[in-house]
Structure formats: C-alpha cells, structure tokens
Design an enzyme around this catalytic site. Structure first.
Site, PDB file in Angstrom:
ATOM      1  CB  SER A  40      -0.948  -0.168   1.142  1.00 46.19           C
ATOM      2  OG  SER A  40      -0.130   0.462   2.318  1.00 46.19           O
ATOM      3  CG  ASP A  41       1.452   5.814  -1.547  1.00 48.94           C
ATOM      4  OD1 ASP A  41       2.314   6.013  -0.771  1.00 48.94           O
ATOM      5  OD2 ASP A  41       1.212   6.536  -2.377  1.00 48.94           O
ATOM      6  CB  CYS A  42       2.854   5.769   3.489  1.00 49.73           C
ATOM      7  SG  CYS A  42       4.498   4.773   3.068  1.00 49.73           S
TER       8      CYS A  42
END
Length: 719
Positions: free
Chosen positions: A252-254
């Site tokens: 996932s993106d952060c």
C-alpha cells in the site's frame, strides 16, 4: 550423536516456494501479522532479522547517506536513452547492495532500518497527464509507450539478471489512475472510461509486470470506480494477478489503508479495512503513523477473513526476501561482494554527468547564439537558481559531498581571459524591492547574460514537501514566478542578449519571456553533476539532444480541469490545441535530415507486422546526437483513438556528414486501439506513419525541428 537437520526454509536446494511454505507453517498468527507491515519485526526464535521494506531510489539511493545523485526521473526520461537508463539503474542497485550489507553488519545482522533495505519503491510510472501535478517530476512523462520502455530498463537494471536471485526489488507505483491533485489524493474517486484506463493509465504497468517482471507494485491512495486502489477487486484480483499473471507482492501507499474508513468511507473500521486489503491482494501495509494490519486478528475473529488469507500475503512478502538472498549464505548470492568503493565512485559520477548532459533540452537558439563563442568578452551569470543546491536535487534525493551548482560548473569551465560576474538578482518566488540594481549595468557591460530561473522542490513536489507551494506541492498555473518574469523583463529592457536556463520538473509556460531571450535551455533537476553538464553544453563541448517527454502548453487555459481524469484534450495524444513546445521536441547544435522512408509493404493482413526504415543524416558541421521518433495514426478507426502515438524511438550519435539507416517494427499490438469496453481491437483501415525529430504537428517545424517523413499503409482483414 546425530546433527539436527536443517529446517527446510534454510535449505537452499529447495525452491523458494517450498522454503516459504515451510517458514510460514512455523509462524504463529501474531508473528505473521508483524511480518506484513513495512517495518517487519524480527523473529529471533527462527533467526529472522527485522527488516524495513521502505527504501527509495527514484534517481539514486535516497535518504540513506552518501550516494550518486542522478537527474530526476523526468530528466532521465528526457534523454530518451534506454541503454543509459539501464546503466544508471545498475549503478543505483550496486550502491544499494553495498549500503544494505553495510547496514546489516553495523546492526549485527539483527535488522535493517528505514531506507536501508533492498526493496525500493521506485519507479513512479504514473502518466504525467496534467503539468500542474507537483509529483510529475517523479514520472517518465506523459506517454504510456515512452514510460513503459524507459521504466522497464530501470527495473531490469535494479533487479539484475541472475536467474535465481534479485539484486534489488523494484516497485511500480502508484497503481492506478493517480496523478493529482495532491490535496485530494486521500479522498478522490478516479472515474475514467474503460478505454482511457486501458489506453493510457495501465499500459506501462502491464509492460513492467509482464515483460520487465517487476517484483512489487504499490497501490495508489485514490479510489478507482469507487474501489480503493489498495483494495480493488478489479485492479488487484482481476487485472494485475489474473490477467497479467503478477506473482510478486503488492504494497500500500503510506497510510492508504487507513483512508478506506477515514476518507473513502467504504469500510467501518480498521479491521474491515485490513480484511478488504488482504482479500484483494494488498500484501504489505506501509503504515507509518497508523495501524490497520495490526487489526488482522480482530478481522479473523469476526469472520471477515481467514488465516489462509493472511498466509497468502505473508508468503508473497517473504518470497521477495528469499529472492533477495536474505536467508541464504552470502557466498551463494552473487550481489553480496560488490566493493564498497562503488558508492559515489568516480565512475558513477561520470555516469551522472552523462545523464545530465543527455537530459538537457534546447528549446530555442536564435541566430545560433549557443554555444558560447570562444571570442566572447564577458559573461554575466544571474538568477535565483544559479547557485542553488535544491534545483540539482528535485525530490526523493540522495546526498553527495561534491554537488556542482550551475555557478560552480561555469566557474570551472570558463576560459581564462573571459570576463565573468555573478549576482542572484531576484529571489525564487518572493517579490523583491523595486530599487536601483546593479544587474542591468552588469548585463550591459557583458556580451551575454545567462539567467538561471525556474522552479525548485520548494515550489513543486509531494504533499508536505514543497514548503512554498500553497497547493500541497501542485501549481495553480504554469508560469514562471512573477518576480522572475519581472526581473527578466527588466534586463531585456536594456537591449541585452539573454540566454535563459530553466530548472523544473514540469512544463513551464514562458509567455512573453520566450520572445525576450535569445536561447532557452530546459535542464530539469539535473543531479549532482548538473552544474558541470550545463556548463559544458553552454560552451559547446557537447551538443544538447534531450527531447521533451511532456507537452509544454502555452498556458493553463489550454488544459481541462485538473481533477478531471478524462484524457480529452490532454497530452499530445489527445490535445488539438497548438502547444508552446510539443512532445518529443528538442534542438541541438547540428542539423539532421530524414530521408528515404521505406515501408516493407503498402498493404498487409491483420496480424502481420510492418518494417519501417529511413535514413538519418547529420548535415551539420559537428558530431551530435539525435533522437529519431516514429509515430502511428489510425486515420479510419471506428472508435475514439489517439490523434497519434509514439511507437518507436532511437537515440543515435552521428559525425558531421554521417548517415545511418534506422529501422522500426510496427506490431499488430501497436496497430490496435482500445474500444470503449477496454478491449484491444485490430481493425482494418488506413494508417499513417510519421518519422522525425518531434511529435507530429506544424509547431515543431515552426520551431526548427527537422522536416519529418510520412507514409501510409492499409491493413486488411485476414482471409
């Protein structure tokens, strides 16, 4: 007394899949959960060290001490040089390996910390669809084909060519339909037609997955068709894994998993968000500042997912670590003995210099004022970026103790006896006091004034990074900051000759400034050797040959709304308005002639390929590079298709008077178009081929690009 047998997960004679299965079978539920956050905890009882998956290498190993700093990705794209990109990525991965092993040794083998790993969250292959996006500098431009070709070479250089082990693990991001506005990235729903999805937003991802075998894919923050990208059944289950056969891991993106329930409102709480992500194949959570995957036990207890769902993701992320050789003896892994002195080495410095020189785009050269003549009596260097370190770096950068600013590069290159003065003249973006200034007088005393202007990472970049941007790193318009425009106008009012050197990671609409200057170089964020490279280009030691990987509009008025993800009117592929500078454009210090276009056939059956050849001749007086480009237009399509599209390019260097025959192959896939339902269709009809030094259109020829060649062929249904 018998010796205890080695556990299967440490048996290098077994396959990675067998070893992963054995290791997962030894883990408790709680241990499994700790292994799928980006800061994976160590498990001492099994001799598993802690490992942080978050490392960056957009244009060099970033945020991890000394490294070679190459031009920002958009500058690398402007080289149109696939072989160079492969060399750059190979150098980056060499340095990455050394840094990883040094960190492991320093930490007694127990863990690697943030930015010290071998899993790099690069490249960014989002399509730079709108020049207002601050993170467009991280991309490879606006074209799916150029992006796929260049980024594939980056991945291959990063991951190495060993049949068993990965050198590093690259990551294609941000999947998908993600390119601003930054302020809305946690909340917006990207709605595009299936044609646009498969025609523009997905081709580069597909190429990196299917052909370059990228090890990881990072999901985007936004929703696509109402589904969060990091929990999308369509994007992750159907397209990525089923249709494309991806077998790496998805990260996932952060903070993106928290957006599921906090901003997208598709789940009620963190447990539901964790379940949705795991169900559809988001395997690793980047969870800095939030905790979603820690709620997996709760999600299992509530029956939202099973432990088998967790096992699948744990297996995928562990397999990447196995492929990187993290559980094997050092002598078995071919990348563990790279000498430490490759980090920021002289050889890598020279490669950074080459990349910077190749990235420079000459946009204007009235009367051949460049290169600077040896007889020039005196120069004035001025402008807010001349002595700036920030404009060398862009964003997601590494550090080096020998960064060369433009002022330093010129100081090292200017011949003795030639006069040379410097004044900053104007701030980057803040208004300056109108007062008597020395600059016009200094300019009048000089034969040539070099004005260094443009943007920096203070004005454009990612949310939270660009401290002078009121739009979270994006731009409201495309113009130079007004104080810079006013300063250039003030200088020009004294009838002096100005060469404008522009920094930036995205198109800048120069407006009236274009007519006030004699020459324009666009130099991007050129990395640690930017100063030396630009100086050598200015003095003619090398000829510029960079080509624009993005269209430069005349103004923001030529653009659709920023938050509209439709491609109508965007990029050279769908933009009918005349641009300031077209995609693929760039001049040099020599002249080239395209001639003798030949198509292998005028008529061919559907499913057959077409061979295209032509002769490129350097008709100038000096050795110089040129990027030959091939574009295809479907002029009888029954559906909406691009006006034209890039299908081939090659960067070649020719001596004065030298000719070379260049070949391109037009495949059936290139002749196909994407229907409204998102499927590729190969349709009979007439096609046009154009070969030249820029994308098709009269604007390139008005700007002195070589005259292109055109040909047509007809595609028939196979009987």
């Amino acid at each position: 007394m018998s010796t205890p047998s080695k556990p299967a997960y440490l048996d290098t004679a077994l396959s990675f899949d067998e070893r992963v299965k054995d290791l997962v079978g030894r883990l408790t539920l709680a241990e499994k959960v700790t292994l799928i956050g980006h800061a994976a905890q160590g498990i001492p009882r099994l001799n598993i060290p802690g490992y942080n998956y978050w490392s960056e290498a957009l244009h060099g190993v970033a945020r991890n001490g000394r490294a070679t700093v190459f031009p920002q990705a958009i500058g690398l794209a402007a080289t149109w040089d696939k072989a160079l990109v492969h060399k750059v990525a190979t150098a980056i991965s060499d340095e990455a390996r050394v840094k990883y092993h040094a960190a492991l040794e320093r930490n007694n083998g127990a863990y690697t910390d943030l930015y010290q790993g071998l899993t790099f969250w690069s490249p960014n292959i989002n399509i730079f669809r709108d020049p207002r996006w601050g993170r467009g500098q991280e991309t490879w431009g606006e074209d799916p084909f150029l992006t796929g070709e260049m980024a594939s070479e980056y991945v291959r250089g990063m991951q190495g060519d060993d049949p068993k082990y990965l050198k590093t693990a690259a990551c294609a991001k941000h999947y998908a339909v993600h390119s601003g506005p930054e302020k809305d990235r946690h909340i917006f729903n990207a709605v595009v037609t299936k044609r646009e999805l498969f025609d523009t937003y997905l081709p580069a991802f597909k190429k990196l997955v299917v052909e370059a075998k990228v090890e990881a894919v990072m999901g985007a923050y936004n929703r696509v068709y109402g589904e969060p990208a990091c929990g999308s059944e369509l994007l992750l289950d159907k397209i990525l894994r089923t249709d494309w056969g991806f077998d790496g891991h998805v990260v996932s993106d952060c903070g993106a998993l928290m957006d599921f329930h906090k901003h997208h409102n598709v789940t009620e709480d963190a447990a539901e968000s964790a379940a949705l992500a795991l169900q559809h194949g988001c395997d690793l959570g980047c969870e800095q500042g939030c905790t979603v995957f820690t709620e997996i036990p709760e999600a299992i207890e509530r029956g939202l997912i099973s432990e088998a769902d967790l096992d699948r993701s744990v297996s995928r992320v562990l397999k990447t670590r196995f492929k990187l050789g993290m559980f094997d003896p050092a002598e078995d892994v071919p990348y563990t003995d790279i000498p430490a002195d490759v980090v920021a080495s002289d050889a890598h410095r020279e490669l950074a210099y080459q990349a910077a020189t190749e990235s420079v785009v000459l946009l204007k050269n009235k009367g051949g004022i460049l290169p600077i003549k040896p007889t020039t009596r005196k120069l004035l260097v001025t402008g807010p970026t001349a002595a700036s370190m920030e404009v060398l770096l862009g964003n997601y950068y590494g550090f080096n103790e020998r960064m060369t600013t433009f002022l330093e590069g010129l100081t090292g290159r200017i011949p003795e006896g030639m006069g040379f003065e410097y004044t900053a003249g104007v701030p980057l973006s803040h208004p300056r006091e109108i007062s008597e200034t020395w600059a016009p007088m200094m300019a009048k005393q000089s034969e040539l004034t070099l004005v260094f202007a443009g943007n920096s990472s203070f004005l454009e970049g990612e949310e939270g990074e660009s401290i002078l941007s009121p739009l979270n790193g994006d731009r409201a318009d495309l113009s130079l900051p007004k104080p810079q425009v006013d300063y250039i106008k003030e200088l020009a009012s004294h009838d002096i000759k100005i060469v404008l050197i522009v920094t930036g990671g995205s198109p800048i609409a120069l407006g009236e400034v274009e007519d006030l200057v004699e020459a324009i170089l666009f130099v991007w964020y050129p990395g640690m050797e930017g100063g030396r490279a630009v100086a050598d280009i200015l003095f003619g030691d090398l000829s510029p040959a960079g080509k624009l990987p993005v269209t430069f509009p005349k103004s923001v008025e030529q653009l659709p709304p920023f938050d509209d993800y439709s491609m109508d009117g965007r990029t050279y592929r769908y933009m009918s308005a005349e641009p300031l500078y077209p995609f693929g454009f760039g001049l040099g210090y020599s002249n080239f002639e395209y001639a003798d276009l030949k198509l292998s056939r005028d008529e061919l059956a559907a499913g057959d390929s077409l061979q295209v050849s032509f002769t490129l001749t350097n008709v100038g007086e000096r050795t110089a590079p040129e990027v030959a480009q091939c574009y295809l237009s479907d002029i009888e399509a029954s559906s909406v298709v691009p006006l034209t599209r890039l299908v081939g390019f090659e960067r070649v260097t020719l001596k004065a008077g030298e000719s070379r025959t260049i070949y391109f192959t037009i495949t059936p896939d290139m002749m196909s178009f994407i229907n409204d339902d998102g499927t590729a269709t190969l349709e009979p009809g007439e096609f046009q081929i154009e070969v030249g030094g820029a994308s098709p259109g009269k604007r390139a020829q008005e700007l002195a690009a070589p005259t292109p060649l055109n040909g047509t062929f007809t595609l028939f249904s196979k009987q």
